[in-house]
Design a protein around this motif. Structure first.
Motif, PDB file in Angstrom:
ATOM      1  N   ARG A   5       0.845  -1.211   0.000  1.00 55.23           N
ATOM      2  CA  ARG A   5       0.000   0.000   0.000  1.00 55.23           C
ATOM      3  C   ARG A   5       0.878   1.259   0.000  1.00 55.23           C
ATOM      4  NH1 ARG A   5      -3.615   2.942  -1.555  1.00 55.23           N
ATOM      5  NH2 ARG A   5      -4.980   4.029  -0.123  1.00 55.23           N
ATOM      6  N   GLU A   8       2.208   1.603  -3.490  1.00 54.06           N
ATOM      7  CA  GLU A   8       1.131   2.080  -4.364  1.00 54.06           C
ATOM      8  C   GLU A   8       0.925   3.590  -4.197  1.00 54.06           C
ATOM      9  OE1 GLU A   8      -3.719   1.857  -4.798  1.00 54.06           O
ATOM     10  OE2 GLU A   8      -2.717   0.269  -3.669  1.00 54.06           O
ATOM     11  N   LYS A  73      -6.895   3.025 -11.192  1.00 53.80           N
ATOM     12  CA  LYS A  73      -7.431   3.084  -9.832  1.00 53.80           C
ATOM     13  C   LYS A  73      -8.913   3.458  -9.775  1.00 53.80           C
ATOM     14  CE  LYS A  73      -5.177   4.782  -6.382  1.00 53.80           C
ATOM     15  NZ  LYS A  73      -5.388   3.692  -5.452  1.00 53.80           N
TER      16      LYS A  73
END
Length: 167
Positions: A5, A8, A73
């Motif tokens: 995460r 990302e 996304k």
């Protein structure tokens, strides 16, 4: 937050500025940002390598990557983040050039750490000013990535004859 995460988020926040910082090397340009003007010390303000075409093409490339990230996304705010990050990074890079000229460094000479981090710091500053939450872990990933990738990509650009020096 898991490491995946964090990575990302680093890609969303800093991927566009990494691309934006690289594109001017390829795009080049003829119109210098300082219009060939000198500062009070008699040296060029930014130098011949900082061009308006390079600056604009870098932002455009960063925003295009932001569009791609936004599609992946499903989050349209990634486009605005890419614009802010790219713009801040290129401003940071230009400030770095200004500092190098004031230190009487020959254009194209290496300035370790400054060369690798000026655009990351510029992007981080503008993202923060614009209200984007830049978590410390994400920032550290960007700094480490910049220290490694800047050296690697500059060497590749030198081998491909896109740059005159390998730094």
């Amino acid at each position: 937050m898991s490491i995946l995460r964090v990575i990302e988020k680093a890609i969303v926040l800093y991927g566009p500025v990494f691309l934006a910082n690289a594109v001017p090397v390829v795009a080049k340009g003829k119109l210098p940002m300082d219009f060939n003007k000198t500062f009070i010390d008699g040296r060029r303000i930014f130098g011949k390598s900082k061009t308006i075409e390079g600056f604009i093409s870098g932002i455009i490339a960063g925003v295009i990557l932001g569009v791609i990230i936004s599609i992946i996304k499903g989050d349209i705010t990634c486009i605005a983040i890419a614009f802010i990050s790219s713009t801040g990074g290129l401003i940071g890079d230009t400030v770095g050039a200004f500092i190098k000229r004031r230190l009487r460094m020959v254009e194209g000479s290496p300035a370790p750490i400054l060369d690798q981090l000026d655009f990351v710091l510029g992007a981080t500053l503008l993202l923060t000013v614009m209200g984007v939450n830049v978590e410390f872990k994400v920032f550290i990933i960007a700094v480490i990535s910049s220290l490694v990738l800047h050296v690697l990509t500059n060497r590749i650009a030198y081998i491909l004859k896109l740059k005159n020096v390998p730094w």
